[in-house]
Design a protein around this motif. Structure first.
Motif, PDB file in Angstrom:
ATOM      1  N   ASN A 192       0.905  -1.199   0.073  1.00 41.99           N
ATOM      2  CA  ASN A 192       0.210   0.234   0.023  1.00 41.99           C
ATOM      3  C   ASN A 192       0.803   1.248   0.040  1.00 41.99           C
ATOM      4  O   ASN A 192       1.310   1.715  -1.112  1.00 41.99           O
ATOM      5  CB  ASN A 192      -1.021  -0.103   1.087  1.00 41.99           C
ATOM      6  CG  ASN A 192      -2.442   0.372   0.896  1.00 41.99           C
ATOM      7  OD1 ASN A 192      -2.763   0.451  -0.593  1.00 41.99           O
ATOM      8  ND2 ASN A 192      -3.067   0.966   1.677  1.00 41.99           N
ATOM      9  N   VAL A 193       1.121   1.942   1.135  1.00 43.11           N
ATOM     10  CA  VAL A 193       2.135   3.008   1.246  1.00 43.11           C
ATOM     11  C   VAL A 193       3.249   2.727   2.137  1.00 43.11           C
ATOM     12  O   VAL A 193       3.072   1.942   3.182  1.00 43.11           O
ATOM     13  CB  VAL A 193       1.470   4.203   1.528  1.00 43.11           C
ATOM     14  CG1 VAL A 193       0.320   4.722   0.593  1.00 43.11           C
ATOM     15  CG2 VAL A 193       0.907   4.044   2.994  1.00 43.11           C
ATOM     16  N   GLU A 194       4.635   3.125   1.708  1.00 43.64           N
ATOM     17  CA  GLU A 194       5.442   3.151   2.693  1.00 43.64           C
ATOM     18  C   GLU A 194       5.411   3.921   3.955  1.00 43.64           C
ATOM     19  O   GLU A 194       4.551   5.162   3.632  1.00 43.64           O
ATOM     20  CB  GLU A 194       6.800   3.442   1.954  1.00 43.64           C
ATOM     21  CG  GLU A 194       8.326   2.795   2.529  1.00 43.64           C
ATOM     22  CD  GLU A 194       9.099   2.808   1.455  1.00 43.64           C
ATOM     23  OE1 GLU A 194      10.183   2.090   1.745  1.00 43.64           O
ATOM     24  OE2 GLU A 194       9.366   3.805   0.732  1.00 43.64           O
ATOM     25  N   GLU A 195       5.923   3.439   5.122  1.00 47.11           N
ATOM     26  CA  GLU A 195       5.520   4.251   6.244  1.00 47.11           C
ATOM     27  C   GLU A 195       6.694   4.857   6.942  1.00 47.11           C
ATOM     28  O   GLU A 195       7.592   3.985   7.112  1.00 47.11           O
ATOM     29  CB  GLU A 195       4.592   3.384   7.326  1.00 47.11           C
ATOM     30  CG  GLU A 195       3.400   2.865   6.555  1.00 47.11           C
ATOM     31  CD  GLU A 195       2.703   1.993   7.568  1.00 47.11           C
ATOM     32  OE1 GLU A 195       2.782   1.937   8.863  1.00 47.11           O
ATOM     33  OE2 GLU A 195       1.640   1.005   7.186  1.00 47.11           O
ATOM     34  N   TRP A 196       6.505   5.745   7.419  1.00 48.95           N
ATOM     35  CA  TRP A 196       7.850   6.657   8.196  1.00 48.95           C
ATOM     36  C   TRP A 196       7.667   6.046   9.507  1.00 48.95           C
ATOM     37  O   TRP A 196       6.565   5.573  10.351  1.00 48.95           O
ATOM     38  CB  TRP A 196       7.373   8.313   8.375  1.00 48.95           C
ATOM     39  CG  TRP A 196       7.655   9.017   7.369  1.00 48.95           C
ATOM     40  CD1 TRP A 196       7.028   9.826   6.719  1.00 48.95           C
ATOM     41  CD2 TRP A 196       8.947   9.243   6.755  1.00 48.95           C
ATOM     42  NE1 TRP A 196       7.571  10.699   5.615  1.00 48.95           N
ATOM     43  CE2 TRP A 196       9.179  10.066   5.738  1.00 48.95           C
ATOM     44  CE3 TRP A 196      10.376   8.533   7.061  1.00 48.95           C
ATOM     45  CZ2 TRP A 196      10.121  10.537   4.872  1.00 48.95           C
ATOM     46  CZ3 TRP A 196      11.375   8.922   6.451  1.00 48.95           C
ATOM     47  CH2 TRP A 196      11.309  10.127   5.426  1.00 48.95           C
ATOM     48  N   VAL A 197       8.734   5.779  10.149  1.00 49.45           N
ATOM     49  CA  VAL A 197       8.713   5.097  11.596  1.00 49.45           C
ATOM     50  C   VAL A 197      10.052   5.889  12.206  1.00 49.45           C
ATOM     51  O   VAL A 197      10.780   6.670  11.538  1.00 49.45           O
ATOM     52  CB  VAL A 197       8.931   3.756  11.741  1.00 49.45           C
ATOM     53  CG1 VAL A 197       7.845   2.944  10.936  1.00 49.45           C
ATOM     54  CG2 VAL A 197      10.286   3.254  11.078  1.00 49.45           C
ATOM     55  N   LEU A 198      10.046   5.934  13.627  1.00 49.41           N
ATOM     56  CA  LEU A 198      11.294   6.577  14.241  1.00 49.41           C
ATOM     57  C   LEU A 198      12.259   5.602  14.604  1.00 49.41           C
ATOM     58  O   LEU A 198      11.963   4.346  14.868  1.00 49.41           O
ATOM     59  CB  LEU A 198      10.793   6.804  15.783  1.00 49.41           C
ATOM     60  CG  LEU A 198      11.881   7.587  16.749  1.00 49.41           C
ATOM     61  CD1 LEU A 198      12.199   9.083  16.285  1.00 49.41           C
ATOM     62  CD2 LEU A 198      11.286   7.787  18.075  1.00 49.41           C
ATOM     63  N   THR A 199      13.525   5.919  14.048  1.00 49.70           N
ATOM     64  CA  THR A 199      14.627   4.695  13.761  1.00 49.70           C
ATOM     65  C   THR A 199      14.934   4.216  15.202  1.00 49.70           C
ATOM     66  O   THR A 199      14.853   4.950  16.257  1.00 49.70           O
ATOM     67  CB  THR A 199      15.799   5.453  13.371  1.00 49.70           C
ATOM     68  OG1 THR A 199      15.485   6.106  11.935  1.00 49.70           O
ATOM     69  CG2 THR A 199      17.017   4.484  13.135  1.00 49.70           C
ATOM     70  N   ARG A 205      21.584   6.425   9.860  1.00 50.94           N
ATOM     71  CA  ARG A 205      22.173   7.668  10.102  1.00 50.94           C
ATOM     72  C   ARG A 205      21.199   8.922  10.316  1.00 50.94           C
ATOM     73  O   ARG A 205      21.494   9.933  10.924  1.00 50.94           O
ATOM     74  CB  ARG A 205      22.729   8.204   8.880  1.00 50.94           C
ATOM     75  CG  ARG A 205      21.916   7.910   7.365  1.00 50.94           C
ATOM     76  CD  ARG A 205      22.952   8.018   6.144  1.00 50.94           C
ATOM     77  NE  ARG A 205      22.177   7.285   5.409  1.00 50.94           N
ATOM     78  CZ  ARG A 205      22.668   7.439   3.976  1.00 50.94           C
ATOM     79  NH1 ARG A 205      23.384   8.496   3.467  1.00 50.94           N
ATOM     80  NH2 ARG A 205      22.160   6.704   3.057  1.00 50.94           N
ATOM     81  N   TYR A 206      19.838   8.372   9.941  1.00 52.68           N
ATOM     82  CA  TYR A 206      18.635   9.651  10.581  1.00 52.68           C
ATOM     83  C   TYR A 206      17.760   9.185  11.531  1.00 52.68           C
ATOM     84  O   TYR A 206      17.925   7.736  11.735  1.00 52.68           O
ATOM     85  CB  TYR A 206      17.822   9.795   9.173  1.00 52.68           C
ATOM     86  CG  TYR A 206      18.694  10.187   7.970  1.00 52.68           C
ATOM     87  CD1 TYR A 206      19.151  11.444   7.988  1.00 52.68           C
ATOM     88  CD2 TYR A 206      18.942   9.459   6.758  1.00 52.68           C
ATOM     89  CE1 TYR A 206      20.094  11.967   6.967  1.00 52.68           C
ATOM     90  CE2 TYR A 206      19.511  10.074   5.835  1.00 52.68           C
ATOM     91  CZ  TYR A 206      20.110  11.261   5.780  1.00 52.68           C
ATOM     92  OH  TYR A 206      20.934  11.633   4.807  1.00 52.68           O
ATOM     93  N   ARG A 207      17.099   9.919  12.188  1.00 51.27           N
ATOM     94  CA  ARG A 207      16.089   9.505  13.038  1.00 51.27           C
ATOM     95  C   ARG A 207      14.760   9.146  12.323  1.00 51.27           C
ATOM     96  O   ARG A 207      13.824   8.451  13.141  1.00 51.27           O
ATOM     97  CB  ARG A 207      15.873  10.526  14.145  1.00 51.27           C
ATOM     98  CG  ARG A 207      14.874  11.830  13.609  1.00 51.27           C
ATOM     99  CD  ARG A 207      15.113  12.836  14.675  1.00 51.27           C
ATOM    100  NE  ARG A 207      14.289  14.046  14.092  1.00 51.27           N
ATOM    101  CZ  ARG A 207      12.858  14.257  14.239  1.00 51.27           C
ATOM    102  NH1 ARG A 207      12.334  13.487  14.865  1.00 51.27           N
ATOM    103  NH2 ARG A 207      12.284  15.494  13.851  1.00 51.27           N
ATOM    104  N   SER A 208      14.751   9.125  11.232  1.00 52.39           N
ATOM    105  CA  SER A 208      13.541   8.826  10.446  1.00 52.39           C
ATOM    106  C   SER A 208      13.997   7.505   9.514  1.00 52.39           C
ATOM    107  O   SER A 208      15.038   7.514   8.794  1.00 52.39           O
ATOM    108  CB  SER A 208      13.180  10.011   9.410  1.00 52.39           C
ATOM    109  OG  SER A 208      14.558  10.476   8.648  1.00 52.39           O
TER     110      SER A 208
END
Length: 269
Positions: A192-199, A205-208
Motif C-alpha cells: 500500500n504505502v511506505e510508512e515513516w517510523v522513528l529509527t 544515520r537518520y532519526r527517520s
C-alpha cells in the motif's frame, strides 16, 4: 558433629518460594488502535526456500534464530495508515516532520522501527503478516511500477506536484484486503504505502526510517528498513501511521472485611 548438623537441618527455616511474576495491569487503547505487546529481537535469521532476482519470496517455517538485543514492546498502534479510517485512501507526500505533527495533533506519536516490526511479525515472528510465503493477492504490493518525473514531484507549485502524485498513486483504501492483517489486527503494514517510523537501530544515520514497502514492491516483508532518507524527504508513495503508549487500568484494592463483633458474655453466678 553429625548430630549438630542433623539438628541444624531439621530446624532450619525453609527457603521462601520464588515470587510469582507480576503481570502488567490491563492496557487501555484508544478506539481505532490495537495493542501490540511482546518482545522484539533486533536480528532474525531465517532459511530462504524461494529466491528470485535478488529477493526471497518464501521461508522455511520453524527455521528461526532470534538474536539480541531483545526489547519489550507494549504500544497502541493505529489499525490503519493515516488518516486511520477504514475505506479511506492513505495520504502520501508527507515529510517525517509533518507526520510527527499530524500524530501529535491527535494525541499520538510516530511508531518506532521496533514497534512496527513486532506489529507486523506478530508473536510468531512471521516474515509476512499472513505467513511464510509471499502471496501476491494478500497485500497491495504487486502493482506495475510507473516511471515518475522527479522535476514534477519536486516542483515549487503545489498543483504540479499533486497532479504528478495522483498520476502515480496506486494505493488502495485502508482495510480493503482483509488478509493483509497481522495477528495483532494491524492492517496494511506490508505494501500500500511506505510508512515513516522513528529509527530504533543505532546503525542508521537518520532519526527517520521507512518500513513496509509500497504498492509496487512485491519483495517487501516485515523486516528490511529503508534508512536512506532524512526527516525532510517526501515522495509520492510515503505515508505513515501513529502509535500511543497505552493507559494502564488501576484496580482498586478490595478492602478487608471488618472483624465480626463479639458478643459479651455475662459470667454465671
Amino acid at each position: 558433629m553429625q548430630l549438630t548438623t542433623l539438628l541444624a537441618l531439621l530446624f532450619a527455616a525453609p527457603e521462601p518460594a520464588p515470587a510469582a511474576p507480576v503481570a502488567p495491569p490491563p492496557a487501555v487503547c484508544p478506539a481505532g488502535t490495537r495493542l501490540v505487546e511482546g518482545t522484539h529481537y533486533e536480528h532474525v535469521q531465517r532459511l530462504c526456500t524461494t529466491w528470485r532476482r535478488g529477493h526471497c519470496y518464501s521461508f522455511l517455517p520453524g527455521m528461526l534464530a532470534l538474536e539480541p538485543v531483545a526489547t519489550p514492546v507494549r504500544v497502541c498502534m493505529d489499525e490503519h495508515e493515516w488518516p486511520n479510517r477504514e475505506g479511506k485512501r492513505p495520504e502520501v507526500m508527507m515529510r517525517f516532520v509533518e507526520a510527527e505533527k499530524k500524530c501529535a495533533s491527535v494525541g499520538k506519536r510516530l511508531c518506532s522501527e521496533f514497534e512496527w516490526e513486532l506489529a507486523c511479525e506478530g508473536p510468531e515472528t512471521l516474515p509476512w503478516p499472513y505467513g511464510h510465503t509471499f502471496d501476491a493477492d494478500a497485500c497491495n504490493a504487486s502493482k506495475e511500477f510507473i516511471p515518475y518525473s522527479e522535476a514534477k514531484l519536486n516542483h515549487e507549485e503545489k498543483r504540479v506536484r499533486e497532479v504528478e502524485t495522483w498520476r502515480l498513486y496506486q494505493g488502495e483504501t485502508s482495510g480493503s484486503r482483509p488478509r493483509c492483517a497481522s495477528s495483532f489486527g494491524v492492517k496494511d503494514l506490508v505494501g500500500n504505502v511506505e510508512e515513516w517510523v522513528l529509527t530504533s537501530r543505532k546503525a542508521w544515520r537518520y532519526r527517520s526510517s521507512l518500513k513496509g514497502g509500497f504498492w509496487a514492491k512485491p519483495w517487501a516483508h516485515c523486516r528490511g528498513t529503508n534508512d536512506s532518507h532524512g526527516p525532510m524527504f517526501r515522495y509520492y508513495e510515503i505515508g505513515f501511521r501513529c502509535c500511543k503508549d497505552p493507559e494502564e487500568t488501576v484496580t482498586e484494592p478490595v478492602p478487608a472485611p471488618a472483624p465480626a463483633a463479639t458478643q459479651e458474655m455475662t459470667p454465671s453466678p
